[in-house]
Every structure is written in C-alpha cells, then in structure tokens.
Design a protein around this motif. Structure first.
Motif, PDB file in Angstrom:
ATOM      1  N   ASP A 266      45.200  15.688  47.876  1.00 58.93           N
ATOM      2  CA  ASP A 266      45.593  16.318  46.699  1.00 58.93           C
ATOM      3  C   ASP A 266      45.796  17.127  46.203  1.00 58.93           C
ATOM      4  N   ARG A 267      44.282  17.013  45.217  1.00 55.66           N
ATOM      5  CA  ARG A 267      43.306  17.754  44.431  1.00 55.66           C
ATOM      6  C   ARG A 267      43.170  19.088  45.089  1.00 55.66           C
ATOM      7  N   GLU A 268      42.802  18.999  46.486  1.00 59.91           N
ATOM      8  CA  GLU A 268      42.482  20.181  47.104  1.00 59.91           C
ATOM      9  C   GLU A 268      43.782  21.210  47.496  1.00 59.91           C
ATOM     10  N   ARG A 269      44.956  19.989  47.932  1.00 57.32           N
ATOM     11  CA  ARG A 269      46.423  21.138  47.848  1.00 57.32           C
ATOM     12  C   ARG A 269      46.449  22.062  46.146  1.00 57.32           C
ATOM     13  N   GLU A 270      46.307  21.516  45.502  1.00 60.10           N
ATOM     14  CA  GLU A 270      46.728  21.963  44.284  1.00 60.10           C
ATOM     15  C   GLU A 270      45.860  23.243  44.141  1.00 60.10           C
ATOM     16  N   ARG A 271      44.807  23.072  44.191  1.00 62.21           N
ATOM     17  CA  ARG A 271      43.426  23.887  44.090  1.00 62.21           C
ATOM     18  C   ARG A 271      43.838  25.223  45.108  1.00 62.21           C
ATOM     19  N   GLU A 272      44.182  24.607  46.368  1.00 68.35           N
ATOM     20  CA  GLU A 272      44.411  25.851  47.015  1.00 68.35           C
ATOM     21  C   GLU A 272      46.643  26.678  47.024  1.00 68.35           C
ATOM     22  N   LYS A 273      47.131  25.957  46.816  1.00 68.96           N
ATOM     23  CA  LYS A 273      48.257  26.290  45.381  1.00 68.96           C
ATOM     24  C   LYS A 273      47.967  27.652  45.174  1.00 68.96           C
ATOM     25  N   ASP A 274      47.182  26.786  43.432  1.00 62.38           N
ATOM     26  CA  ASP A 274      46.637  27.753  42.999  1.00 62.38           C
ATOM     27  C   ASP A 274      45.830  29.057  42.823  1.00 62.38           C
ATOM     28  N   ARG A 275      45.039  28.098  43.802  1.00 57.82           N
ATOM     29  CA  ARG A 275      44.354  30.172  44.521  1.00 57.82           C
ATOM     30  C   ARG A 275      44.977  30.739  45.105  1.00 57.82           C
ATOM     31  N   ASP A 276      46.232  30.616  45.717  1.00 60.42           N
ATOM     32  CA  ASP A 276      47.413  31.833  46.555  1.00 60.42           C
ATOM     33  C   ASP A 276      48.039  32.514  45.598  1.00 60.42           C
ATOM     34  N   HIS A 277      49.087  30.729  43.850  1.00 59.04           N
ATOM     35  CA  HIS A 277      49.641  31.604  43.058  1.00 59.04           C
ATOM     36  C   HIS A 277      48.421  33.157  42.616  1.00 59.04           C
ATOM     37  N   ARG A 278      47.982  32.632  41.911  1.00 66.03           N
ATOM     38  CA  ARG A 278      46.655  33.452  41.751  1.00 66.03           C
ATOM     39  C   ARG A 278      46.702  34.740  42.539  1.00 66.03           C
ATOM     40  N   ASP A 279      46.560  35.003  43.714  1.00 71.20           N
ATOM     41  CA  ASP A 279      46.097  35.355  44.878  1.00 71.20           C
ATOM     42  C   ASP A 279      47.602  36.685  44.377  1.00 71.20           C
ATOM     43  N   LYS A 280      48.427  35.927  44.565  1.00 73.84           N
ATOM     44  CA  LYS A 280      49.826  36.194  44.935  1.00 73.84           C
ATOM     45  C   LYS A 280      49.709  37.318  43.184  1.00 73.84           C
ATOM     46  N   GLU A 281      49.797  36.354  42.389  1.00 71.76           N
ATOM     47  CA  GLU A 281      49.552  37.257  41.370  1.00 71.76           C
ATOM     48  C   GLU A 281      48.981  38.493  40.909  1.00 71.76           C
ATOM     49  N   ARG A 282      47.646  38.630  41.913  1.00 65.40           N
ATOM     50  CA  ARG A 282      46.909  39.774  41.577  1.00 65.40           C
ATOM     51  C   ARG A 282      47.687  41.112  42.361  1.00 65.40           C
ATOM     52  N   ASP A 283      47.431  40.567  43.556  1.00 64.00           N
ATOM     53  CA  ASP A 283      48.467  41.690  44.679  1.00 64.00           C
ATOM     54  C   ASP A 283      50.098  42.090  44.067  1.00 64.00           C
ATOM     55  N   GLN A 284      50.424  41.189  43.196  1.00 62.02           N
ATOM     56  CA  GLN A 284      51.820  42.193  42.865  1.00 62.02           C
ATOM     57  C   GLN A 284      51.732  42.524  41.488  1.00 62.02           C
ATOM     58  N   ARG A 285      50.157  42.254  40.522  1.00 63.92           N
ATOM     59  CA  ARG A 285      49.760  43.034  39.963  1.00 63.92           C
ATOM     60  C   ARG A 285      49.571  44.374  40.079  1.00 63.92           C
ATOM     61  N   ARG A 286      48.227  44.491  41.631  1.00 62.23           N
ATOM     62  CA  ARG A 286      48.404  45.622  41.564  1.00 62.23           C
ATOM     63  C   ARG A 286      49.295  46.369  42.232  1.00 62.23           C
ATOM     64  N   GLU A 287      50.275  45.715  43.210  1.00 62.54           N
ATOM     65  CA  GLU A 287      51.723  46.397  43.677  1.00 62.54           C
ATOM     66  C   GLU A 287      52.505  46.857  42.139  1.00 62.54           C
ATOM     67  N   ARG A 288      52.484  46.845  41.140  1.00 58.80           N
ATOM     68  CA  ARG A 288      53.207  47.623  40.096  1.00 58.80           C
ATOM     69  C   ARG A 288      52.399  48.550  39.800  1.00 58.80           C
ATOM     70  N   GLU A 289      51.030  48.578  39.374  1.00 55.88           N
ATOM     71  CA  GLU A 289      50.263  49.447  38.752  1.00 55.88           C
ATOM     72  C   GLU A 289      50.110  50.649  39.732  1.00 55.88           C
ATOM     73  N   LYS A 290      50.402  50.839  41.114  1.00 54.10           N
ATOM     74  CA  LYS A 290      50.198  51.937  42.198  1.00 54.10           C
ATOM     75  C   LYS A 290      51.489  51.867  41.602  1.00 54.10           C
ATOM     76  N   ASP A 291      52.998  51.220  41.776  1.00 54.82           N
ATOM     77  CA  ASP A 291      54.157  51.379  41.530  1.00 54.82           C
ATOM     78  C   ASP A 291      54.143  52.504  40.689  1.00 54.82           C
ATOM     79  N   LYS A 292      53.315  52.478  39.465  1.00 50.63           N
ATOM     80  CA  LYS A 292      53.267  52.943  38.309  1.00 50.63           C
ATOM     81  C   LYS A 292      53.401  54.262  38.178  1.00 50.63           C
TER      82      LYS A 292
END
Length: 306
Positions: A34-60
């Motif tokens: 369960d801890r490993e799954r939570e870490r994987e989810k957190d990592r994916d969430h952080r990656d998605k947030e970073r990608d979204q932030r990059r996309e927003r910067e590119k759009d700007k």
C-alpha cells in the motif's frame, strides 16, 4: 481455582506479548504494498503537475509570441496603408488588388498553420495524459538521447563515434562525452579564469576552424588530382595520335610491299612461260602506261626528245 485463574491470565498476557512482538508477515507485506502504491500515485501526481505547469508556461510564451507577431503585423499594415492609398491614387493603382489578395492568402496560411500547430499540441497533450509511467520514462529517455546526439553533432562527432558513451567505448575513457580541459595550457594562455561553457565554446570554434582547414586542404588535393588526370589524358591523346599516324604509315608501306611482290611474281611467271591471264593483262596495262610515265619523268621542253 485462584491458581488456575492466574495461570490463564499469565498465558493470555504472554500470548498478547508474543502477538505484539511478532506481527503477521502478510499484513506487513500488504502495508508495504500500500505504501508503494501511494508513493507511485504521489510520483505520478507530481509528474502530471510538472507537465501541466510546463504546458501552461509554453502556452503563455506562445501567446506572448502571437501577440508580438500580431502587433508587428498591425504596425506593418498601418505603415503600409498610407503607401497603399498613395499607390491607388497614383497611375500604378491597379496593383492594390493583388496586394490585398496576397495579404489575404498570407493571413489564411498563417491561420491554417496555427490551427495545425494547436492540433499537434492537443494530440501531444492527450498522448502525455494517457501514457503509462513506463512509456513516460521511455519517452524522456528518447528525448535525452536525441538531445545528447545533437550536442555531439555540435561538437563535431562523426557517425562512427555517435554510439560511444562513457561506459561503452573502445578507448576506456570514462569522461568521453565531456570536454577535456587542459589546465596547464589554459594557464599559459591566460584562460584559466574562464568558465567551462566558455572553454567549450572556444574549443568548438577551434574544431570548426580545423575542419575548415581540412576541407580546404582536401579541396586543393582534389584540384591537383583533377589537373594531374587532365594532363595524363592529354598525354594519352597525343600518344594515341602519334601511334595512329605511325600505324597509317606502316599500313601504307605494307600495302606497297604486297603490291611490289605481286608485280614481281607476275614478271617471274611471264618469264618462266607459265603466265596467267591476269599477268598478261597487267603486262599490257603496264606497257600502255609506260610512255605516259616516261613522259612525266622527262624534263625537256622538246616533244621529240622522248
């Protein structure tokens, strides 16, 4: 009875202590999973947030570029409007419809290009949103490899050395991909206080200069080879011409020799009394041509001398 109760209490307490000391391994594995799954989810969430932030910067940045282009286009159209009005009033006024059509065509092409760019960007974002962590890692690895290949091409690496890395190369060099810094030489040249990026730029410029020199040397060598080939071709043509003249002379001499031999054989056959018809015909022709030949050989002016 009291002794039995005390024994029962002692056993229950010892069982509780044992249960507390040795937990169930299955539950510990589940908790780790369960801890490993939570870490994987957190990592994916952080990656998605970073990608979204990059996309927003590119759009700007893209929006800023579009605004800048639109401003420049407006300023250019405003500056060209007086000239277009003067040109319409001038004798060359019929050119204005062509200019308008060309402007419309450019605007439509620009709009189409922007639409295609948006479609490509949208498809790329959709692929990024639906890709798995393994695909994301593979994509980033490919991008990193492409970036490294472009850097090596800028450094002047050939295709033979593109596959070499710090771990896999025949030279045993663990710093193959990094630029070599000769500290003593930089100190002698007075460049020891420069940054590594500046030193890399200088080394790249030197490599480009050396490459240009090599290209010049190669070009001069090719020119010399071409000149030598032309000279050899000219000499060969002259030699062939001389050989052709000599061969024609030999052919003429051979034909003359065969003709003399045929005449000699004919005279021998006539003298021995075994002449052929062709021998007699040749004798008659030679006898008829003999006065003409003697007259042509005579140099006197009197017609009765011969």
């Amino acid at each position: 009875m009291p002794k039995e109760k005390s024994k029962h209490r002692h056993r229950s307490r010892s069982r509780e202590r044992r249960d507390h000391r040795s937990p169930d391994p299955r539950s510990s594995r589940n908790r780790d999973r369960d801890r490993e799954r939570e870490r994987e989810k957190d990592r994916d969430h952080r990656d998605k947030e970073r990608d979204q932030r990059r996309e927003r910067e590119k759009d700007k940045s893209r929006d800023k570029k579009r605004e800048h282009k639109s401003r420049r286009r407006r300023s250019s159209s405003a500056s060209s409007s007086p000239s277009s009005s003067t040109s319409s009033s001038a004798p060359g006024g019929p050119r204005s419809p062509l200019a308008k059509n060309s402007m419309k065509l450019l605007q439509t092409l620009e709009a189409r290009r922007l639409v295609e760019q948006k479609d490509r960007q949208r498809k790329k974002e959709e692929l990024k949103a639906h890709e798995t962590p393994e695909e994301k890692r593979a994509r980033r690895l490919r991008e990193k490899q492409a970036k490294e290949q472009r850097r090596r091409e800028r450094m002047g690496w050939d295709n033979e050395y593109q596959t070499y890395s710090n771990e896999d190369n025949p030279f045993g060099d663990s710093n193959l991909t990094s630029t070599f810094h000769w500290g003593k030489k930089l100190e002698v040249e007075g460049l020891s206080n420069l940054s590594t990026k500046t030193v890399e730029v200088l080394s790249l410029q030197k490599q480009l200069e050396n490459r240009r020199e090599l290209e010049k040397v190669k070009k001069r060598r090719q020119e010399r080879e071409l000149e030598r080939q032309v000279r050899e071709d000219d000499l060969m043509m002259q030699q062939r011409a001389k050989e052709a003249v000599q061969f024609r002379e030999w052919q003429r001499q051979e034909d003359q020799f065969h003709l003399e031999q045929a005449r000699l054989r004919s005279e021998i056959r006539i003298r021995d009394g075994r002449a052929k018809p062709i021998d007699l015909l040749a004798q008659y022709v030679a006898a008829g041509n003999e006065p003409l030949e003697s007259a042509s050989r005579c140099r006197c002016t009197s017609p009765m001398c011969c």
